[in-house]
Design an enzyme around this catalytic site. Structure first.
Site, mmCIF file in Angstrom:
data_model
loop_
_atom_site.group_PDB
_atom_site.id
_atom_site.type_symbol
_atom_site.label_atom_id
_atom_site.label_comp_id
_atom_site.label_asym_id
_atom_site.label_seq_id
_atom_site.Cartn_x
_atom_site.Cartn_y
_atom_site.Cartn_z
ATOM 1 N N ASP A 181 0.845 -1.190 0.000
ATOM 2 C CA ASP A 181 0.000 0.000 0.000
ATOM 3 C C ASP A 181 0.877 1.235 0.000
ATOM 4 O O ASP A 181 1.840 1.322 0.740
ATOM 5 C CB ASP A 181 -0.901 0.043 1.240
ATOM 6 C CG ASP A 181 -2.030 -0.972 1.146
ATOM 7 O OD1 ASP A 181 -2.450 -1.461 2.188
ATOM 8 O OD2 ASP A 181 -2.463 -1.263 0.024
ATOM 9 N N TYR A 204 4.605 -13.919 7.629
ATOM 10 C CA TYR A 204 5.971 -13.607 7.214
ATOM 11 C C TYR A 204 6.174 -12.116 7.026
ATOM 12 O O TYR A 204 5.248 -11.381 6.671
ATOM 13 C CB TYR A 204 6.295 -14.308 5.892
ATOM 14 C CG TYR A 204 7.329 -15.400 6.040
ATOM 15 C CD1 TYR A 204 6.957 -16.721 6.193
ATOM 16 C CD2 TYR A 204 8.693 -15.100 6.047
ATOM 17 C CE1 TYR A 204 7.904 -17.727 6.335
ATOM 18 C CE2 TYR A 204 9.642 -16.093 6.185
ATOM 19 C CZ TYR A 204 9.241 -17.401 6.324
ATOM 20 O OH TYR A 204 10.178 -18.388 6.478
#
Length: 627
Positions: free
Chosen positions: A308, A365
């Site tokens: 983003d 992760y």
């Protein structure tokens, strides 16, 4: 009239809104779901012409600029009928659509966070999932938690329906709180959601047996997590506490940073200059990278991740997210050093680096990506993997050859992380050539190698686009050269050397879906001729894909001439991660680096003029040793 932004600057919020409104005006009575809106880079030829004027000091206010273009990814008819996905290119200045592309069979648009979050809500209201969950007896204080994931298209019976899936765990709310490590308590269920209906259509039972048990059968009892064990990682939750023997280590810059940011997104540091943008598919992108005014790379990025920056919500409203990219300097030890043994005088400099860093969290992760620039004109592309290894439930006392038990009841599967860096070189210009260089033994002979200590440095020009591999036993490296320009000292073509870590390539069988949808992972380096908007090694549409379409393998298959051409390098490197207990509960970083270093590009060490430095803020503390 207001001057257009630089062609290599990201869209502003206002420009994104213009692009959104253009698409809305063409679909006035239709439900639209906006996925992404970000810069569509102008044609390279136009930008290169503009950059030549800019760097030669000939740019004026009246100089024509390439048009500002936005790419808008959106669904038409979302939620009310089967949506049609489209990608439009919008001319911001003219407020018109330049082109529109729609997907073909087997091609699905990339995910957005709003739809993947629907998996959790779908599980909450699904009787099918709740019935499956009720077959397990969770200990007091534990609650089930669903983590949404993309769906990998591994089932050959799937008909192309857009699916998402969830992985299920339990969190100990009673003693651990909301932020307790729920990965320590895996529940063997995988709910699958139809993205159109937002309903759970099936729930898979995951086998929990070991090496001698069947893959597809229920192998666990009702008390499925009773044998699991807490594995906290937050400092205040560690049962052993944290270390108390560390003294402060402070790094200060009393006069501020040595880099500056001008003209919105142009970074200047030492002799380096570059422009920085950010897009949701690649993350940080560096453009027009120059050292001491000389062109080195046109564009540098990681190919195909999701982030983003400017966040587009489903209605097309765009907001800027702060602190997406970290820009900082760091010390990395000695830059160069020599001591004259006769006089005892040592000359030494520190190796300072400029680091462009961004981090992505993909469920369990974390990936840390760094672009590092040093004072000797080198570039390092660095990837660090950390976070929590993905685990599944395994029965007490069992082991399995496909993973390692890292905590009671938690099996971490063997897996691979394979990355691609897309390098668009411009070594003193766009016409470049790739040379494969190897160092090879030469048999002892009286004519050329009488003492047996000579070895041959053999260079081979890569003439056509292709995928090639490393050969560490031959010290195989690759050089990007501009053969139209020679080094005044060596007489050789100027260039940069590309050093790729010789990591293991894809292990999946060639006939597997995983291999067919990741053809890029079958070679260490791909060389292709530049083509507009060819940016993604794994293909344009990767979600649930069953083949890699429009990826780097397809580009290489054109067998284009890449001698003295505008070309692109795709470096492939990764981790074959066979988990160890020390990776739990949070994995220490594993680091991989690709290096780009000048090779006969300069007439001497470009860092020879770095001043010797002594950090006046540092202090030496002395202690007395009673020994």
């Amino acid at each position: 009239m207001a001057q257009l932004p630089h062609p290599l600057s990201a869209l502003t919020v206002e420009e994104s809104a213009v692009a959104r409104d253009v698409i809305r005006s063409l679909h006035p009575d239709t439900v639209l779901l906006f996925r992404q809106i970000y810069l569509y880079e102008p044609p390279k030829a136009q930008v290169a012409e503009f950059l030549e004027l800019e760097h030669s000091g000939k740019l004026t206010d009246t100089t024509p600029r390439p048009p500002r273009l936005a790419q808008v990814w959106f669904d038409v008819g979302a939620r009310e009928k089967t949506p049609k996905y489209a990608e439009s290119i919008v001319d911001i200045g003219l407020k018109t659509v330049v082109s529109t592309r729609t997907t073909g069979p087997g091609q699905l648009s990339s995910l957005i966070m709003d739809e993947i979050r629907e998996v959790v809500a779908a599980c909450d209201r699904s009787e099918l999932f709740q019935d499956k969950l009720r077959q397990f007896q969770l200990p007091p204080g534990f609650e089930a938690i669903v983590e949404p994931w993309p769906y990998g298209a591994s089932d050959p019976t799937d008909d192309g329906t857009r699916f998402f899936q969830g992985l299920v765990y339990a969190v100990n709310k009673e003693t651990g709180g909301d932020d307790s490590n729920f990965y320590a308590y895996p529940i063997p269920l995988i709910p699958v959601m139809d993205a159109k209906t937002r309903e759970i259509v099936r729930v898979l039972d995951v086998a929990t047996g070991g090496k001698d048990d069947p893959y597809q059968s229920k192998t666990c009892g009702q008390n499925v997590i009773d044998h699991c064990q807490a594995a906290e990682y937050l400092p205040e939750k560690l049962p052993q506490g944290i270390r108390n023997d560390l003294k402060p280590l402070t790094v200060i810059q009393p006069e501020g940073a040595s880099f500056s940011i001008v003209d919105g997104n142009r970074i200047e540091w030492q002799k380096w200059s570059m422009r920085l943008t950010f897009n949701p598919r690649e993350g940080a992108v560096l453009h027009d990278i120059r050292y001491d005014g000389r062109s080195v790379l046109y564009r540098l990025s990681m190919s195909d991740m999701y982030f983003d920056g400017l966040v587009t919500d489903p209605n097309g409203d765009v907001q800027e997210t702060k602190n997406v990219i970290c820009l900082h300097e760091q010390d990395n030890g000695i830059g160069w050093k020599h001591t004259d043994w006769r006089t005892g005088r040592a000359a030494v400099t520190r190796r300072r680096e400029l680091v462009v860093q961004y981090i992505i969290t993909l469920a369990n992760y974390e990936y840390v990506f760094n672009f590092k620039f040093d004072q000797a004109a080198g570039i390092t592309i660095e990837t660090r993997a950390t976070g929590i290894v993905s685990v599944v439930n395994i029965n007490p006392g069992q082991t399995a050859p496909w993973g390692n038990v890292v905590s009671p009841g938690a099996l971490a599967q063997n897996h691979q992380h394979i990355f691609v860096a897309r390098i668009d070189p411009a070594i003193d210009g766009q016409a470049n050539t790739i040379v494969q260089e190897e160092s090879l033994p030469v048999p002892m002979n009286p004519e050329t190698n009488p003492h047996g200590n000579y070895y041959e440095v053999r260079q081979t020009v890569l003439k056509s686009s292709a995928g090639v591999d490393l050969a560490p036993q031959n010290n195989r490296v690759f050089k990007v050269q501009n053969r139209a320009k020679t080094n005044p000292v060596s007489g050789k073509p100027i260039g940069y050397k590309v050093i790729i870590p010789p990591t293991q390539l894809l292990l999946a069988d060639a006939e597997s879906i995983q291999s067919k949808r990741a053809a890029f992972a079958n070679h260490h380096l791909w060389v292709t001729k530049y083509k507009e908007d060819e940016l993604y090694a794994g293909g344009r549409y990767t979600l649930q894909s069953k083949v890699e379409a429009e990826g780097v393998a397809d580009a290489a298959a054109r067998a284009d001439n890449v001698e003295d051409e505008d070309l692109v390098l795709w470096t492939v490197f990764g981790l074959t991660h066979n988990p160890r207990v020390e990776d739990w509960p949070v994995m220490p970083v594993e680091t991989l680096q690709v290096h780009l270093v000048p090779s006969d590009f300069f007439s001497q060490n470009p860092a020879i003029d770095v001043p010797p430095s002594k950090d006046q803020g540092s202090k030496i503390w002395t202690t007395t040793c009673a020994c």
